[in-house]
Design a protein around this motif. Structure first.
Motif, PDB file in Angstrom:
ATOM      1  N   VAL A 601       1.100  -1.132   0.118  1.00 12.95           N
ATOM      2  CA  VAL A 601       0.083   0.358   0.149  1.00 12.95           C
ATOM      3  C   VAL A 601       0.536   1.345  -0.241  1.00 12.95           C
ATOM      4  N   LYS A 665     -10.897   6.066  -4.281  1.00  9.25           N
ATOM      5  CA  LYS A 665     -10.410   6.521  -3.254  1.00  9.25           C
ATOM      6  C   LYS A 665      -9.712   5.882  -2.102  1.00  9.25           C
ATOM      7  N   GLU A 666      -9.614   4.674  -2.924  1.00  6.72           N
ATOM      8  CA  GLU A 666      -8.245   3.993  -2.223  1.00  6.72           C
ATOM      9  C   GLU A 666      -7.058   4.284  -2.279  1.00  6.72           C
ATOM     10  N   GLN A 667      -6.307   4.737  -3.510  1.00 12.00           N
ATOM     11  CA  GLN A 667      -5.137   5.409  -4.528  1.00 12.00           C
ATOM     12  C   GLN A 667      -5.223   6.515  -3.534  1.00 12.00           C
ATOM     13  N   ASP A 669      -6.232   7.564  -0.426  1.00 11.19           N
ATOM     14  CA  ASP A 669      -5.417   6.712   1.265  1.00 11.19           C
ATOM     15  C   ASP A 669      -4.189   6.410   1.132  1.00 11.19           C
TER      16      ASP A 669
END
Length: 689
Positions: A601, A665-667, A669
């Motif tokens: 991540v 939104k995942e990127q 975060d």
């Protein structure tokens, strides 16, 4: 037009107009030389502050003021305009074009503006959001405005317009974001577009296309031109112009390719970069009446390193090898100083003015002799290249002293690691479209290595002899990104520095004769003028621009951070004014939440950060003194607040637009997790010091 209006005759005689500074480079030749002698090597030590004026924009200040009949006019960040009494500093009027704050994310290199053009009783301004605005010079009221760019694309205007016989000339920027470059002429009276000159082909040229674009198209292959992704190839004309009225030729400098990596922009059959890609990184001569192409010279064929040729273009008459030559001179990003015949475009000379490793020289035909190891679009391998993407000389104007026969260059050295990115895809919405893995060029957390890299950065004022093809003298500065230049008949050269000084040097030998503590980095070029027979020197101070917002602020500014104090400074012999007391900088503590995300991540977040965030917040998330240090952001502990800013655009009016069209939104975060990781790395380093 009033008696005090700016006419063609007045523009042609600008060099002999000692009292005024009526066009960006002082004359059409863009020499930035004033024959004024009242302030000289003999008395410059008596120079003092005459007046100052604080600005309401705490961003980079790059404007060249105009002075017309005792009134000073200049632009500031966010494309605002000010008018002052040039002798007393009394404000006369101010104009705010109200550029939307979210436009700031389209600007690669700060929300700067470099100046105005004057014609008749009017001023002309290019705004960051692509408008051309005509103002009444006496009142600052708007006479008309025209949108010169497609507002749906990432075009910006930061450069100063030029005017030739009632034709207002303006280009634009945005090559990093995928636009197609052009510049155009507009009627000063009506604002109607008269002609438009595209600098790169559209990809669908046929027999009905202009001949110069048909020829250019032959130098491109495949790639992204005219693709459904909306990538336009680059080649923006964002700064340099000069004009020879005797030859009736307008000279413009063309910018870099989009994407930078030619392997994606113009791939050959083997998938590596192919073709010269005209008219990228070129000097082009056109007819200002019609926009007709006349000639070109390409400084960096097939450019792949962001080696723009948009840097200052200057005209002069020199004696070379015993013969008088009408020349054009330029020190573009690629590190070579060029002298061309300005009538024909013939190559006369090209020699390195800084350290260069991408080429070993220029051959007799004016083509660089390339180092194949640095041709990363061919090798597919990373390479450390000098100069780097900021160049050996950037936008900061040079100056020419005809008595000394010297061109003064605000040069610097800052190499860059270029790493080709596998499976790269363009993004026409947000982020840099360069085709390189920007994350691979980040400095590692080891502070010893960071210091070693920082130690290679240099700044210098180079007094270049264009006939002897070498420097006559050089002044070393502690680091890059020092100000533009002014030369005077008093035997002086003036320059501001990144070290918050404004200095005067002997034009003959570079000896520092005078210095003023400016309280901020000075990147803009100075001017000089007279009011009632008294000579003044003026410079707009205010740290900012591309280097300032991307520099490793913790490392390079550890001892003395460079603040932004946006302020006009005006000097005269015997000036007694004083600046307010200097205010020390204070930073919030580095106290991030713990880093708990997985290595995958964090790595993904770092990659997205490099492409979408580093241009404003610095590669290592260390921030600058101009834009926020994300490691100290309160939103790191609040994922919802972080999403509201980056995804929803909660701070768009401050220049932080929404990235929801480019990042999930995942990127977003994951970027937050990477910033937390970086903040914890640096917190550990600081605790160990």
């Amino acid at each position: 037009m009033s008696e005090k209006g700016i006419s063609a005759e007045r523009m042609l005689s600008a060099q002999s107009d000692d009292a005024n500074w009526i066009t960006y480079g002082r004359n059409y030749e863009e020499q930035r030389y004033s024959p004024l002698t009242q302030i000289s090597t003999e008395n410059v030590g008596e120079l003092g502050l005459a007046w100052s004026a604080d600005m309401d924009t705490a961003r980079g200040q790059e404007s060249t003021p105009l002075v017309i009949d005792g009134v000073m006019y200049f632009t500031t960040a966010w494309s605002k305009v000010k008018a002052y009494n040039a002798a007393t500093g009394e404000e006369i009027w101010t104009y705010d074009p109200e550029v939307p704050g979210e436009t700031g994310v389209k600007a690669c290199c700060d929300v700067v503006n470099r100046g105005l053009a004057a014609w008749g009783d009017s001023l002309f301004l290019g705004t960051l959001d692509g408008r051309l605005v005509k103002l009444d010079r006496e009142t600052g009221t708007v006479k008309w405005e025209k949108q010169t760019t497609d507002p749906e694309k990432s075009y910006t205007i930061t450069g100063a317009p030029r005017i030739i016989d009632g034709r207002v000339l303006i280009g634009n920027g945005g090559a990093e974001f995928g636009v197609r470059g052009y510049f155009a002429a507009y009627d000063a009276g009506s604002g109607d577009e008269l002609w438009r000159f595209y600098t790169v082909p559209a990809g669908d040229e046929d027999e009905n296309s202009p001949e110069y674009l048909q020829k250019a198209a032959e130098t491109w292959s495949g790639g992204v031109l005219g693709s459904e992704n909306g990538i336009g190839g680059g080649g923006t004309v964002w700064d340099a112009m000069a004009y020879d009225p005797n030859l009736d030729l307008l000279y413009i400098g063309v910018g870099n390719g989009s994407p930078w990596n030619r392997a994606y922009r113009s791939p050959g059959k083997d998938g590596t970069g192919e073709g010269d890609n005209l008219y990228l990184s070129s000097i082009v001569a056109v007819r200002p009446t019609t926009g007709e192409y006349v000639w070109h010279y390409q400084t960096t064929p097939g450019e792949t390193w962001d080696f723009t040729a948009t840097q200052h273009i200057m005209l002069a008459d020199l004696e070379i090898e015993g013969k008088p030559r009408k020349v054009l001179m330029q020190a573009p990003k690629n590190g070579f100083f060029y002298v061309l015949d300005r009538e024909t475009g013939e190559f006369i000379s090209g020699d390195p003015y800084v350290t260069v490793n991408w080429a070993t020289g220029i051959d007799e035909n004016g083509r660089p002799i390339e180092n194949p190891e640095t041709r990363i679009d061919k090798t597919g391998k990373p390479a450390l290249v000098a100069p780097g993407a900021l160049g050996g000389h950037n936008w900061h104007p040079m100056a020419y002293h005809p008595g000394e026969g010297l061109v003064y260059i605000p040069a610097f050295e800052a190499a860059m690691m270029y790493a080709p990115e596998a499976n790269w895809k363009p993004d026409p919405n947000r982020g840099f479209n360069v085709g390189f893995d920007l994350a691979a060029g980040d400095l590692p957390p080891d502070e010893g290595f960071r210091r070693e890299v920082a130690g290679t950065l240099k700044g210098m004022l180079v007094a270049w002899d264009p006939v002897a093809k070498k420097p006559r003298w050089t002044v070393e500065h502690p680091g890059p990104w020092n100000g533009g230049l002014l030369a005077t008949g008093g035997g002086l050269v003036f320059q501001g520095t990144a070290g918050s000084e404004f200095n005067a040097y002997d034009a003959a030998n570079g000896k520092k004769l005078w210095s003023f503590a400016a309280q901020t980095g000075v990147v803009a070029p100075p001017i000089t003028y007279t009011v009632d027979g008294e000579q003044y020197i003026a410079v707009l101070a205010g740290w900012g621009g591309a280097y300032a917002i991307t520099v490793d602020g913790d490392l390079l500014n550890r001892k003395a951070p460079v603040r932004n104090v946006s302020r006009m400074l005006v000097f005269k012999i015997g000036g007694k004014a004083e600046l307010p007391a200097k205010i020390d900088m204070a930073k919030m503590p580095l106290d991030p939440p713990p880093s708990r995300a997985s290595a995958d991540v964090i790595a993904a977040g770092g990659k997205s950060y490099a492409r979408y965030c580093a241009v404003c917040h610095a590669p290592g998330a260390v921030g600058s003194t101009v834009l926020p240090d994300l490691r100290r952001s309160g939103s790191l502990v609040n994922p919802a607040a972080w999403q509201s800013i980056v995804h929803d655009g909660a701070l768009k009016d401050n220049g932080m637009a929404s990235f929801k069209g480019s990042l999930t939104k995942e990127q977003i975060d994951a970027i937050r997790e990477w910033v937390i990781f970086r903040a914890n790395q640096d917190k550990v380093m600081k605790s160990e010091q």
